[in-house]
Design a protein around this motif. Structure first.
Motif, PDB file in Angstrom:
ATOM      1  N   UNK A 168       6.974  -4.513  -9.801  1.00 45.85           N
ATOM      2  CA  UNK A 168       8.353  -4.121  -9.522  1.00 45.85           C
ATOM      3  C   UNK A 168       8.935  -4.622  -8.208  1.00 45.85           C
ATOM      4  N   UNK A 169       8.228  -4.472  -7.081  1.00 49.39           N
ATOM      5  CA  UNK A 169       8.839  -4.864  -5.796  1.00 49.39           C
ATOM      6  C   UNK A 169       9.303  -6.318  -5.739  1.00 49.39           C
ATOM      7  N   UNK A 170       8.487  -7.249  -6.219  1.00 46.09           N
ATOM      8  CA  UNK A 170       8.892  -8.660  -6.166  1.00 46.09           C
ATOM      9  C   UNK A 170      10.023  -8.931  -7.138  1.00 46.09           C
ATOM     10  N   UNK A 171       9.969  -8.326  -8.327  1.00 44.12           N
ATOM     11  CA  UNK A 171      11.050  -8.529  -9.289  1.00 44.12           C
ATOM     12  C   UNK A 171      12.368  -7.979  -8.772  1.00 44.12           C
ATOM     13  N   UNK A 172      12.325  -6.823  -8.104  1.00 37.86           N
ATOM     14  CA  UNK A 172      13.548  -6.244  -7.545  1.00 37.86           C
ATOM     15  C   UNK A 172      14.120  -7.161  -6.470  1.00 37.86           C
ATOM     16  N   UNK A 173      13.267  -7.657  -5.599  1.00 39.38           N
ATOM     17  CA  UNK A 173      13.751  -8.561  -4.542  1.00 39.38           C
ATOM     18  C   UNK A 173      14.350  -9.836  -5.124  1.00 39.38           C
ATOM     19  N   UNK A 174      13.774 -10.299  -6.212  1.00 35.68           N
ATOM     20  CA  UNK A 174      14.232 -11.555  -6.785  1.00 35.68           C
ATOM     21  C   UNK A 174      15.486 -11.376  -7.637  1.00 35.68           C
ATOM     22  N   UNK A 175      15.520 -10.336  -8.450  1.00 35.20           N
ATOM     23  CA  UNK A 175      16.570 -10.203  -9.452  1.00 35.20           C
ATOM     24  C   UNK A 175      17.692  -9.256  -9.064  1.00 35.20           C
ATOM     25  N   UNK A 176      17.430  -8.317  -8.162  1.00 35.91           N
ATOM     26  CA  UNK A 176      18.429  -7.284  -7.851  1.00 35.91           C
ATOM     27  C   UNK A 176      18.989  -7.441  -6.443  1.00 35.91           C
ATOM     28  N   UNK A 177      18.123  -7.603  -5.480  1.00 37.66           N
ATOM     29  CA  UNK A 177      18.559  -7.679  -4.080  1.00 37.66           C
ATOM     30  C   UNK A 177      18.853  -9.125  -3.702  1.00 37.66           C
ATOM     31  N   UNK A 178      20.116  -9.462  -3.677  1.00 38.50           N
ATOM     32  CA  UNK A 178      20.521 -10.834  -3.377  1.00 38.50           C
ATOM     33  C   UNK A 178      20.081 -11.231  -1.971  1.00 38.50           C
ATOM     34  N   UNK A 179      19.474 -12.417  -1.862  1.00 39.71           N
ATOM     35  CA  UNK A 179      19.011 -12.984  -0.594  1.00 39.71           C
ATOM     36  C   UNK A 179      17.889 -12.185   0.069  1.00 39.71           C
ATOM     37  N   UNK A 180      17.222 -11.308  -0.699  1.00 42.66           N
ATOM     38  CA  UNK A 180      16.084 -10.588  -0.131  1.00 42.66           C
ATOM     39  C   UNK A 180      14.938 -11.564   0.111  1.00 42.66           C
ATOM     40  N   UNK A 181      14.198 -11.366   1.184  1.00 45.94           N
ATOM     41  CA  UNK A 181      13.153 -12.316   1.543  1.00 45.94           C
ATOM     42  C   UNK A 181      11.900 -12.096   0.706  1.00 45.94           C
ATOM     43  N   UNK A 182      11.194 -13.189   0.489  1.00 39.21           N
ATOM     44  CA  UNK A 182       9.902 -13.163  -0.211  1.00 39.21           C
ATOM     45  C   UNK A 182       8.881 -13.850   0.699  1.00 39.21           C
ATOM     46  N   UNK A 183       8.675 -13.261   1.868  1.00 38.00           N
ATOM     47  CA  UNK A 183       7.841 -13.864   2.887  1.00 38.00           C
ATOM     48  C   UNK A 183       6.370 -13.824   2.483  1.00 38.00           C
ATOM     49  N   UNK A 184       5.557 -14.712   3.042  1.00 40.76           N
ATOM     50  CA  UNK A 184       4.131 -14.772   2.691  1.00 40.76           C
ATOM     51  C   UNK A 184       3.372 -13.465   2.928  1.00 40.76           C
ATOM     52  N   UNK A 185       3.858 -12.641   3.858  1.00 39.33           N
ATOM     53  CA  UNK A 185       3.161 -11.386   4.159  1.00 39.33           C
ATOM     54  C   UNK A 185       3.393 -10.316   3.089  1.00 39.33           C
ATOM     55  N   UNK A 186       4.379 -10.538   2.207  1.00 40.99           N
ATOM     56  CA  UNK A 186       4.788  -9.503   1.257  1.00 40.99           C
ATOM     57  C   UNK A 186       3.668  -9.060   0.317  1.00 40.99           C
ATOM     58  N   UNK A 187       2.889  -9.957  -0.311  1.00 42.01           N
ATOM     59  CA  UNK A 187       1.839  -9.493  -1.224  1.00 42.01           C
ATOM     60  C   UNK A 187       0.862  -8.511  -0.583  1.00 42.01           C
ATOM     61  N   UNK A 188       0.430  -8.781   0.641  1.00 46.99           N
ATOM     62  CA  UNK A 188      -0.477  -7.873   1.318  1.00 46.99           C
ATOM     63  C   UNK A 188       0.175  -6.536   1.619  1.00 46.99           C
ATOM     64  N   UNK A 189       1.450  -6.570   2.005  1.00 46.33           N
ATOM     65  CA  UNK A 189       2.168  -5.333   2.302  1.00 46.33           C
ATOM     66  C   UNK A 189       2.314  -4.464   1.052  1.00 46.33           C
ATOM     67  N   UNK A 190       2.632  -5.105  -0.072  1.00 47.09           N
ATOM     68  CA  UNK A 190       2.773  -4.365  -1.331  1.00 47.09           C
ATOM     69  C   UNK A 190       1.424  -3.782  -1.751  1.00 47.09           C
ATOM     70  N   UNK A 191       0.370  -4.613  -1.664  1.00 45.96           N
ATOM     71  CA  UNK A 191      -0.958  -4.142  -2.070  1.00 45.96           C
ATOM     72  C   UNK A 191      -1.379  -2.921  -1.250  1.00 45.96           C
ATOM     73  N   UNK A 192      -1.168  -2.962   0.046  1.00 43.42           N
ATOM     74  CA  UNK A 192      -1.569  -1.843   0.894  1.00 43.42           C
ATOM     75  C   UNK A 192      -0.742  -0.589   0.606  1.00 43.42           C
ATOM     76  N   UNK A 193       0.550  -0.778   0.360  1.00 37.78           N
ATOM     77  CA  UNK A 193       1.403   0.373   0.055  1.00 37.78           C
ATOM     78  C   UNK A 193       1.001   1.004  -1.272  1.00 37.78           C
ATOM     79  N   UNK A 194       0.708   0.170  -2.267  1.00 41.72           N
ATOM     80  CA  UNK A 194       0.322   0.685  -3.579  1.00 41.72           C
ATOM     81  C   UNK A 194      -1.022   1.398  -3.515  1.00 41.72           C
ATOM     82  N   UNK A 195      -1.996   0.757  -2.893  1.00 43.44           N
ATOM     83  CA  UNK A 195      -3.327   1.351  -2.854  1.00 43.44           C
ATOM     84  C   UNK A 195      -3.343   2.652  -2.065  1.00 43.44           C
ATOM     85  N   UNK A 196      -2.411   2.800  -1.135  1.00 49.59           N
ATOM     86  CA  UNK A 196      -2.323   4.061  -0.412  1.00 49.59           C
ATOM     87  C   UNK A 196      -1.854   5.194  -1.292  1.00 49.59           C
ATOM     88  N   UNK A 197      -1.167   4.856  -2.411  1.00 51.91           N
ATOM     89  CA  UNK A 197      -0.627   5.900  -3.272  1.00 51.91           C
ATOM     90  C   UNK A 197      -1.352   6.097  -4.576  1.00 51.91           C
TER      91      UNK A 197
END
Length: 202
Positions: A168-197
């Protein structure tokens, strides 16, 4: 008895066949990129662009929609190769693969064009999800199920919910949030946020 002099000669049929197939798929992608419309291209146009006869195309694909699905699949980035060393590492690999697909201009443009026309082409929609979307999801499903089976992830959440939480997070940034960044650090940030929950509580 076969002529000994021919034993080491390469077979020519298959290389020509593979070359023709590559030419057809590349021609399809060029026309899709040029016209940005499924309706605007035809098997005849692809055959002319690829320098082959229509019969060469129809021997491989039953029609235009099947050809387009094959072309989009050919343009896909290679699936993530999971290491199996840790759940987090493999999750980051899957997310990084998604991020690279999202920032690839050609692949992303094709995906947007195809998904935008799916209502008018139900068979294309079915085949696209079967051949392209489900292939991606099968890798993620296997990874998450491995985490559930090992006790690293909660077993009380539906698998489809888990998968949507990851993608969901990457799809939202790509398809919903115009000009949202997809920086190289994003996958690790998403993984850590998900695994925390969703990580199983000890």
């Amino acid at each position: 008895m076969a002529d000994p002099g021919t034993a080491d000669k390469p077979r020519r049929g298959r290389p020509r066949s593979e070359e023709a197939e590559r030419a057809i798929l590349e021609a399809t992608l060029r026309l899709l990129d040029e016209h940005r419309s499924i309706a605007a291209i035809s098997v005849e146009a692809v055959a002319q662009e690829a320098g082959v006869g229509k019969a060469t195309i129809y021997r491989r694909w039953p029609g235009k929609e099947a050809l387009i699905v094959a072309a989009v699949e050919a343009a896909e980035a290679l699936p993530a190769v999971l290491t199996g060393r840790s759940l987090r590492e493999d999750l980051v690999l899957v997310l990084e693969n998604m991020r690279l697909q999202a920032i690839d201009k050609r692949g992303d443009g094709l995906m947007g064009m195809v998904t935008g026309e799916m209502r008018r082409h139900p068979e294309l929609s079915r085949r696209y999800h079967e051949v392209v979307v489900e292939k991606r999801r099968a890798i993620l499903r296997g990874l998450l199920q491995r985490g559930v089976d090992s006790g690293e992830l909660r077993a009380d959440l539906p698998m489809e919910v888990l998968m949507d939480l990851v993608t969901g997070p990457i799809l939202v940034r790509k398809l919903v949030r115009e000009n949202a960044s997809l920086e190289p650090e994003l996958p690790g940030q998403i993984a850590d946020a998900l695994l925390g929950g969703i990580r199983a509580r000890s």
